[in-house]
Design an enzyme around this catalytic site. Structure first.
Site, PDB file in Angstrom:
ATOM      1  CG  ASP A 292     -15.484  22.316 -15.327  1.00 17.50           C
ATOM      2  OD1 ASP A 292     -16.163  21.464 -15.932  1.00 17.50           O
ATOM      3  OD2 ASP A 292     -15.730  22.678 -14.165  1.00 17.50           O
TER       4      ASP A 292
ATOM      5  CB  SER B 180     -16.744  26.222 -16.166  1.00 22.67           C
ATOM      6  OG  SER B 180     -17.059  24.890 -15.870  1.00 22.67           O
TER       7      SER B 180
END
Length: 392
Positions: A181, A135
């Site tokens: 995320d 991420s």
């Protein structure tokens, strides 16, 4: 000088080189690793990520007083010190590259809330591997949103910052990602995982039992979500939900899915079966994480990876080989699975601390200078979510 101090120094130096001035503030947002609950966030399900001690840092200072208009200037140090300028008195359009579109998308999303963006100059640096499934993109979006909110006195909450970063990725970058995320990067609690309901955004920290270690294994295979089959998987889930008469696959259980299977395309059925079964694995994984039940973690994470491989078809043979290697070493001492969107990237293992050395040694023997893929294992620390950096 520790890892974060080096990162701050790099951001500071990049700011000086770009603007000939000193930054006045610093901000950080971490990457994340998802322990379980893969590809269910955009289906409204439950997930169990945690933030990691790899992050994106922004050095920020006021706009150039000689500017003829209100601008946000940005320099991406890790992208060859590439520059971008966003006019704050005009409509924001997507730019030519991904990092720039994260910045532009954040400006667009904040203004879409009826909030102003204060002119500023920023320099961006990070130490999250790009394309590894940890991420880096969400971290970038969250840290830009955090910096602009704080500097502009907007007082946007952590959930709002996550939603702004998600909107930027959806609308300007072109990846139809869910909210997991960004919520992990914005809302994580140091030393804990985050149990998140991706529909309501309700979340709670989950303790990680003493004696457990978190390992991320980079397969060395990069991937680009916006140009992969990621968006296709989301469309398939939406089609399966429509067939089953629900808004989101989160609203199904296995009995209801089986009852609605007639007339459902086999591929769509398998996509839905992964999502429904994966959501059901999150709670037992959270309990096992909190109680230190490594045998249960081994079972649940193995089932998750098998479902990702066979039903969702986002694994690769090279990833499966690493999973098999680590699982053989661990036995009942922990679990291992693909983490992130797949098509490459990283694996995550949660294990008894005393097993970490044997796993690292096995990966080193198998992959160091003996294979084309430089798989690499690293122990990471569950970290806190985004915010200003208070320099001493």
């Amino acid at each position: 000088m520790d890892r974060r101090e080096r990162l701050i120094a790099r951001a500071r130096q990049g700011y000086r080189m770009a603007y000939g001035a000193e930054p006045s503030r610093f901000f950080a947002a971490p990457g994340r690793v998802n322990l379980i609950g893969e590809h269910v966030d955009y289906n409204g399900g439950y997930v169990l990520p945690c933030a990691i001690n790899r992050e994106t840092v922004i050095a920020l200072g006021p706009a150039d007083k000689n500017d003829q208009g209100p601008f946000l200037d940005a320099v991406a140090i890790d992208m060859g010190s590439a520059r971008s300028r966003v006019a704050l008195d005009a409509a924001v359009a997507p730019g030519a590259n991904s990092w720039e579109n994260h910045v532009r998308g954040i400006v667009h999303a904040i203004r879409g809330l009826g909030q102003p963006v204060k002119p500023a100059r920023i320099a961006i640096a990070g130490d999250i591997p790009i394309g590894a499934g940890l991420s880096s993109s969400a971290s970038l979006g969250v840290v830009v949103a955090t910096a602009l909110s704080d500097y502009g006195g907007l007082s946007l909450g952590r959930e709002a910052l996550a939603q702004i970063a998600q909107a930027a990725e959806n609308d300007f970058v072109g990846c139809a990602c869910g909210i997991m995320d960004q919520m992990a990067s914005a809302c994580a609690v140091e030393g804990k995982a985050l149990l998140l309901d991706c529909r309501s955004l309700e979340h709670m920290p989950i303790p990680i039992a003493p004696g457990l270690a978190l390992m991320v294994i980079d397969s060395g295979i990069g991937r680009e979500l916006a140009t992969s089959a990621f968006n296709e998987r989301r469309a398939q889930c939406e089609a399966a939900a429509q067939h089953c008469g629900v808004a989101l696959l989160r609203d199904l259980d296995m009995d209801r899915l089986e009852a609605a299977r007639g007339g459902l395309d086999e591929v769509l059925y398998r996509r839905a079966r992964h999502v429904v079964s994966e959501i059901a694995r999150v709670e037992p994984a959270a309990v096992a994480l909190a109680t230190g039940d490594t045998a249960r973690l081994a079972d649940v994470m193995a089932a998750s990876h098998r479902s990702l491989r066979e039903d969702y078809e986002v694994s690769l043979p090279a990833l499966d080989q690493i999973v098999d290697l680590v699982a053989d070493v661990l036995g009942t001492a922990g679990g291992v699975r693909l983490t992130g969107a797949g098509f490459g990237g990283c694996l995550v293992a949660v294990m008894a601390e005393e097993a970490a050395g044997a796993v690292s040694e096995a990966i080193e023997r198998r992959y160091n200078r003996t294979a084309s893929l430089p798989a690499r294992a690293e122990l990471l620390v569950p970290s806190a979510g985004a915010g200003p950096i208070r320099l001493v």
